[in-house]
Design an enzyme around this catalytic site. Structure first.
Site, PDB file in Angstrom:
ATOM      1  N   GLY A 163      64.118  86.604  66.236  1.00 14.94           N
ATOM      2  CA  GLY A 163      63.196  86.975  67.303  1.00 14.94           C
ATOM      3  C   GLY A 163      63.120  88.477  67.498  1.00 14.94           C
ATOM      4  O   GLY A 163      63.470  89.263  66.609  1.00 14.94           O
ATOM      5  N   CYS A 164      62.700  88.873  68.698  1.00 21.48           N
ATOM      6  CA  CYS A 164      62.279  90.257  68.927  1.00 21.48           C
ATOM      7  C   CYS A 164      63.408  91.279  69.027  1.00 21.48           C
ATOM      8  O   CYS A 164      63.144  92.478  69.068  1.00 21.48           O
ATOM      9  CB  CYS A 164      61.411  90.324  70.181  1.00 21.48           C
ATOM     10  SG  CYS A 164      59.801  89.529  69.965  1.00 21.48           S
ATOM     11  N   PHE A 165      64.669  90.830  69.080  1.00 22.73           N
ATOM     12  CA  PHE A 165      65.761  91.821  69.109  1.00 22.73           C
ATOM     13  C   PHE A 165      66.198  92.233  67.709  1.00 22.73           C
ATOM     14  O   PHE A 165      67.030  93.113  67.536  1.00 22.73           O
ATOM     15  CB  PHE A 165      66.969  91.300  69.912  1.00 22.73           C
ATOM     16  CG  PHE A 165      67.618  90.054  69.372  1.00 22.73           C
ATOM     17  CD1 PHE A 165      68.462  90.104  68.275  1.00 22.73           C
ATOM     18  CD2 PHE A 165      67.401  88.821  69.979  1.00 22.73           C
ATOM     19  CE1 PHE A 165      69.073  88.957  67.782  1.00 22.73           C
ATOM     20  CE2 PHE A 165      68.004  87.667  69.501  1.00 22.73           C
ATOM     21  CZ  PHE A 165      68.842  87.740  68.393  1.00 22.73           C
ATOM     22  N   ALA A 166      65.611  91.616  66.685  1.00 21.97           N
ATOM     23  CA  ALA A 166      66.145  91.711  65.321  1.00 21.97           C
ATOM     24  C   ALA A 166      66.093  93.109  64.713  1.00 21.97           C
ATOM     25  O   ALA A 166      66.887  93.425  63.825  1.00 21.97           O
ATOM     26  CB  ALA A 166      65.410  90.734  64.414  1.00 21.97           C
ATOM     27  N   PHE A 373      65.043  93.621  72.388  1.00 24.34           N
ATOM     28  CA  PHE A 373      65.166  92.572  73.413  1.00 24.34           C
ATOM     29  C   PHE A 373      64.585  91.283  72.841  1.00 24.34           C
ATOM     30  O   PHE A 373      63.505  91.310  72.255  1.00 24.34           O
ATOM     31  CB  PHE A 373      64.366  92.923  74.674  1.00 24.34           C
ATOM     32  CG  PHE A 373      64.535  94.335  75.160  1.00 24.34           C
ATOM     33  CD1 PHE A 373      65.770  94.789  75.613  1.00 24.34           C
ATOM     34  CD2 PHE A 373      63.458  95.211  75.183  1.00 24.34           C
ATOM     35  CE1 PHE A 373      65.920  96.101  76.062  1.00 24.34           C
ATOM     36  CE2 PHE A 373      63.598  96.514  75.630  1.00 24.34           C
ATOM     37  CZ  PHE A 373      64.825  96.966  76.073  1.00 24.34           C
TER      38      PHE A 373
END
Length: 389
Positions: A163-166, A373
């Site tokens: 997801g977007c924290f990667a 995040f």
């Protein structure tokens, strides 16, 4: 007889992990955000849902996005009507697209990074590939190894469904690999295509509609290594410190589920509040050892999950508007490309810093922070040290 400690000493690099090159790529199909609601409701046969369309128009208008890039075009969607329905079985069709296109887009970004790096690709020792767009075996890391013609014994790491924290995760892993393997050169690739998440509108699942207003396609690649070769490799940013934490009381804030209908996602309304509430602690842990407490004195790269997150972080910390300029510019020009976003922002920042004749790659400043995040709610923190231009 050589001791284990002597072997360990010889294996480790001397200097910090350093970003040595950055490359980015997008599909050729560019989507104008102002006209996207008309297109989206037409292509999904939802024009009768006039109230919902007005709501979606407001979402797009408030998104602070001007344009996005998408592999999915009208032709592909007309051939796959189940992808246009709200919840029709369509995983096979989606998978058929992403298992091919995700590595291909990743290759475009990687080729640019390798060209800037200026070294033969045979010197790449490790590959980290990250995507939330589909899953396969062997993975996108294997496909990219073949597409680029990397050595068969390159050490690969495949990260699916982060997801977007990667974008923070891959830099954290690359730092550990580069610093603990002398001479290592790590190719990092994040590649995302929204073919897994695209679906028609529903008035009972508005968080899905939020995603349709924000997500875009893109791939970014960086090359990371310690002890850059003088006059040959050009350092851009040093990776000084990293952390990952799960925000307290955030269960279910961001969820994604791979189902027959594709990847569904669910967002709690207070995601911006959860992020802004926890960002101060993350910053203190990162910068207190450096005696830095003025967060306007550092450069900023934050995952642009949406404008509300950036607004609340700015407000909570009293940040000057220009601190998030590179972040907001990438959101405006590309939308939310999940983990690839922060790498796009790094690229934007070093380019603008050079164009403006600033002293360092980090907007003329010495220290900076990169935040990811995403699901969990998980926060990734990376402390960056800029390089003199």
């Amino acid at each position: 007889m050589v001791s284990v400690s002597e072997i360990r000493q010889a294996q480790r690099a001397e200097g910090p992990a350093t970003i040595l090159a950055i490359g980015t790529a997008t599909p050729s199909n560019c989507v104008d955000q102002s006209t996207y609601p008309d297109y989206y409701f037409r292509i999904t046969n939802s024009e009768h849902m006039t109230d919902l369309k007005e709501k979606f128009q407001r979402m797009c208008d408030k998104s602070m996005i001007k344009k996005r890039y998408m592999h999915l075009n009208e032709e592909i969607l007309k051939e796959n009507p189940n992808m246009c329905a709200y919840m029709a079985p369509s995983l096979d069709a989606r998978q058929d697209i992403v298992v091919v296109e995700v590595p291909k887009l990743g290759k475009e970004a990687a080729v640019k990074a390798i060209k800037e790096w200026g070294q033969p690709k045979s010197k790449i020792t490790h590959l980290i590939f990250c995507t939330t767009s589909g899953v396969d075996m062997p993975g996108a890391d294997y496909q990219l190894t073949k597409l680029l013609g990397l050595r068969p014994y390159v050490k690969r790491y495949m990260m699916y469904q982060q997801g977007c924290f990667a974008g923070g995760t891959v830099l954290r892993l690359a730092k550990d690999l580069a610093e603990n393997n002398k001479g290592a050169r790590v190719l990092v690739v994040c590649s995302e295509i929204t073919a897994v998440t695209f679906r028609g509108p529903s008035d009972t699942h508005l968080d899905s509609l939020v995603g349709q207003a924000l997500f875009g396609d893109g791939a970014a690649a960086v090359i990371v290594g310690s002890d850059p070769i003088p006059q040959i490799e050009k350092p851009l940013f040093e990776l000084v410190w990293t952390a990952q934490t799960i925000a307290p009381d955030s269960d279910g804030a961001i969820d994604g589920h791979l189902r027959e209908v594709g990847l569904t996602f669910h967002l709690l309304k207070d995601v911006p509040g959860i992020v802004s509430k926890n960002i101060g602690k993350a910053l203190f842990e990162a910068f207190n050892p450096l005696n830095i407490s003025d967060y306007n004195s550092i450069f900023w790269i934050a995952h642009p999950g949406g404008p509300a997150i950036l607004d609340q972080v700015e407000q909570k910390l009293g940040l000057k508007p220009e601190k998030m300029k590179a972040t907001r510019d990438v959101l405006s020009d590309y939308g939310n490309m999940s983990g690839a976003c922060v790498l796009f922002i790094l690229d934007e920042m070093r380019r603008k810093s050079a164009e403006k004749g600033l002293k360092t790659t980090g907007e003329g400043l010495e220290w900076g922070v990169l935040f990811g995040f995403g699901p969990g709610l998980t926060i990734e923190t990376v402390v960056l040290h800029s390089v003199a231009i």
